[in-house]
Design a protein around this motif. Structure first.
Motif, mmCIF file in Angstrom:
data_model
loop_
_atom_site.group_PDB
_atom_site.id
_atom_site.type_symbol
_atom_site.label_atom_id
_atom_site.label_comp_id
_atom_site.label_asym_id
_atom_site.label_seq_id
_atom_site.Cartn_x
_atom_site.Cartn_y
_atom_site.Cartn_z
ATOM 1 N N ARG A 159 -86.329 -12.662 -28.376
ATOM 2 C CA ARG A 159 -84.946 -13.114 -28.197
ATOM 3 C C ARG A 159 -84.000 -11.999 -28.644
ATOM 4 O O ARG A 159 -84.358 -11.163 -29.489
ATOM 5 N N LEU A 160 -82.803 -11.998 -28.099
ATOM 6 C CA LEU A 160 -81.781 -11.013 -28.467
ATOM 7 C C LEU A 160 -80.640 -11.695 -29.180
ATOM 8 O O LEU A 160 -80.271 -12.812 -28.823
ATOM 9 N N ARG A 161 -80.091 -11.007 -30.192
ATOM 10 C CA ARG A 161 -78.825 -11.472 -30.774
ATOM 11 C C ARG A 161 -77.764 -10.430 -30.455
ATOM 12 O O ARG A 161 -77.977 -9.240 -30.716
ATOM 13 N N THR A 162 -76.701 -10.867 -29.814
ATOM 14 C CA THR A 162 -75.593 -9.947 -29.535
ATOM 15 C C THR A 162 -74.420 -10.339 -30.429
ATOM 16 O O THR A 162 -74.520 -11.258 -31.239
ATOM 17 N N ASP A 163 -73.303 -9.648 -30.276
ATOM 18 C CA ASP A 163 -72.147 -10.010 -31.109
ATOM 19 C C ASP A 163 -71.563 -11.349 -30.682
ATOM 20 O O ASP A 163 -70.687 -11.881 -31.370
ATOM 21 N N ARG A 164 -72.053 -11.934 -29.558
ATOM 22 C CA ARG A 164 -71.475 -13.214 -29.129
ATOM 23 C C ARG A 164 -72.462 -14.278 -28.702
ATOM 24 O O ARG A 164 -72.069 -15.391 -28.408
ATOM 25 N N LEU A 191 -72.240 -6.236 -27.449
ATOM 26 C CA LEU A 191 -73.159 -5.334 -28.158
ATOM 27 C C LEU A 191 -74.461 -6.054 -28.501
ATOM 28 O O LEU A 191 -74.431 -7.159 -29.072
ATOM 29 N N ILE A 192 -75.596 -5.457 -28.195
ATOM 30 C CA ILE A 192 -76.877 -6.008 -28.657
ATOM 31 C C ILE A 192 -77.057 -5.574 -30.108
ATOM 32 O O ILE A 192 -76.948 -4.379 -30.422
ATOM 33 N N LEU A 193 -77.327 -6.533 -30.984
ATOM 34 C CA LEU A 193 -77.442 -6.204 -32.407
ATOM 35 C C LEU A 193 -78.883 -6.235 -32.894
ATOM 36 O O LEU A 193 -79.330 -5.324 -33.587
ATOM 37 N N GLU A 194 -79.607 -7.310 -32.543
ATOM 38 C CA GLU A 194 -80.977 -7.450 -33.085
ATOM 39 C C GLU A 194 -81.895 -8.106 -32.071
ATOM 40 O O GLU A 194 -81.448 -8.797 -31.162
ATOM 41 N N LEU A 195 -83.184 -7.909 -32.284
ATOM 42 C CA LEU A 195 -84.203 -8.604 -31.501
ATOM 43 C C LEU A 195 -85.060 -9.413 -32.453
ATOM 44 O O LEU A 195 -85.390 -8.940 -33.551
#
Ligand code: FAD
Ligand code: SF4
Length: 278
Positions: A159-164, A191-195
């Motif tokens: 999964r990806l966590r972005t700024d939104r 912006l992609i922040l974390e996986l």
């Protein structure tokens, strides 16, 4: 061209959009700017604000491929896909976030032919040279997605966590349509922040390429075994990283005359990958 170096995610996202682009390692963006495939008046250096490093099952999008390939904590399929990508120099600069967002290597697109992906009406590769192109999802654009780690992360169900938002990696990608030629769902300035990367019981990445080092995948096969079964994903076979529901799904490939060999390459790689994770 201006270079902005924000020190918070909020500052970075407010500087993005309207003619500016996020810059991480620059290994993809800088060549695209030089060849005028991307226009930008401002580069927003996101290296100080996008997380970097591995914490349990969380990987910062700013972590380089070189850091991932040697990290014993992350699944083998991701380590192997990173170590087989690009060259040591590129892996030292290139981040996993930037890797997921790399543009197609289709030579017609890179040479700025007015093809479907550039907004035109035809896919020049379908009629012309296409030996490195797609065998799935290739009706309008036959390009082959070049990312090895994206296939690994798809097989892992990352999964990806972005700024939104928080989304499965599979939802980052889309096939280009008449109305929208983009191959990702990333919004301008997002912006992609974390996986978030689940730990499988076993996993592996196998890659067929034109030479043993520093070549894009002709076919990459990622396999990851979890308690409920094995998940497969492929690189280099479709305009986006491709989930393969089962080995039999290769029978529904739609190769072009010059890419039929990729189906023959994929079959034994899938079989070997399944044996490796059994
Ligand atoms: C010669 C060559 C060979 C290669 N071979 C392979 C290969 O075999 N396999 C493979 O998988 N890859 C390969 N690559 C791709 C390489 O791995 C990528 O270029 C690299 O990982 C991109 O990361 P970067 O940090 O340099 O991205 P950048 O160039 O900085 O950015 C790339 C894109 O992502 C955007 N971006 C970057 N970070 C973020 C973020 N956190 N959030 C939102 N947007 C962001 C940028 O705006 C830009 O559009 C190759 C590249 C080259 C040049
Ligand atoms: S494969 Fe896609 S990028 Fe290449 S020419 Fe066809 S439409 Fe353009």
């Amino acid at each position: 061209m201006r270079l902005v170096q924000p020190d918070s995610v909020a500052d970075a996202t407010s500087a993005l959009g309207n003619g500016s682009r996020a810059l991480a390692g620059g290994t993809e963006l800088v060549p695209l700017l030089r060849s005028k495939l991307v226009e930008a008046d401002t580069l927003v250096d996101v290296r100080a604000v996008v997380p970097r490093g591995v914490q349990g099952t969380t990987i910062g999008a700013g972590t380089t491929l070189a850091e991932l390939e040697v990290d014993p904590e992350i699944p083998a399929v991701l380590r192997e896909s990173c170590s087989l990508a690009a060259s040591p120099q590129l892996r030292s600069m290139g981040t996993i976030g930037g890797n997921l967002l790399q543009a197609t290597r289709c030579w017609y697109w890179r040479l700025q032919y007015p093809c479907f992906l550039h907004g035109g009406n035809v896919c020049h590769a379908r009629q012309g040279e296409h030996r490195e192109h797609a065998i799935f999802g290739n009706e309008r654009c036959a390009s082959a997605h070049p990312s090895d780690p994206a296939a690994a992360l798809l097989a892992l169900g990352a999964r990806l966590r972005t700024d939104r938002r928080d989304l499965p990696l599979a939802e980052l990608y889309r096939l280009p349509t008449e109305d929208d030629r983009s191959t990702t769902t990333l919004e301008p300035g997002e912006l992609i922040l974390e996986l978030e990367v689940p730990q499988p019981e076993a996993s592996t990445y196998l890659k067929a390429m034109d030479r043993a080092r520093w070549a894009f995948p002709l076919v990459g096969v990622a396999a990851a075994r979890f308690a409920d079964g094995v998940r497969l994903a492929l690189a280099g076979v479709a305009p986006i990283p491709w989930v393969l529901g089962s080995p039999a799904a290769l029978d529904s490939a739609t190769p072009l005359p010059g890419t039929a060999y990729k189906v023959d390459l994929a079959r034994p790689l899938v079989r070997r990958a399944l044996e490796a994770v059994a």
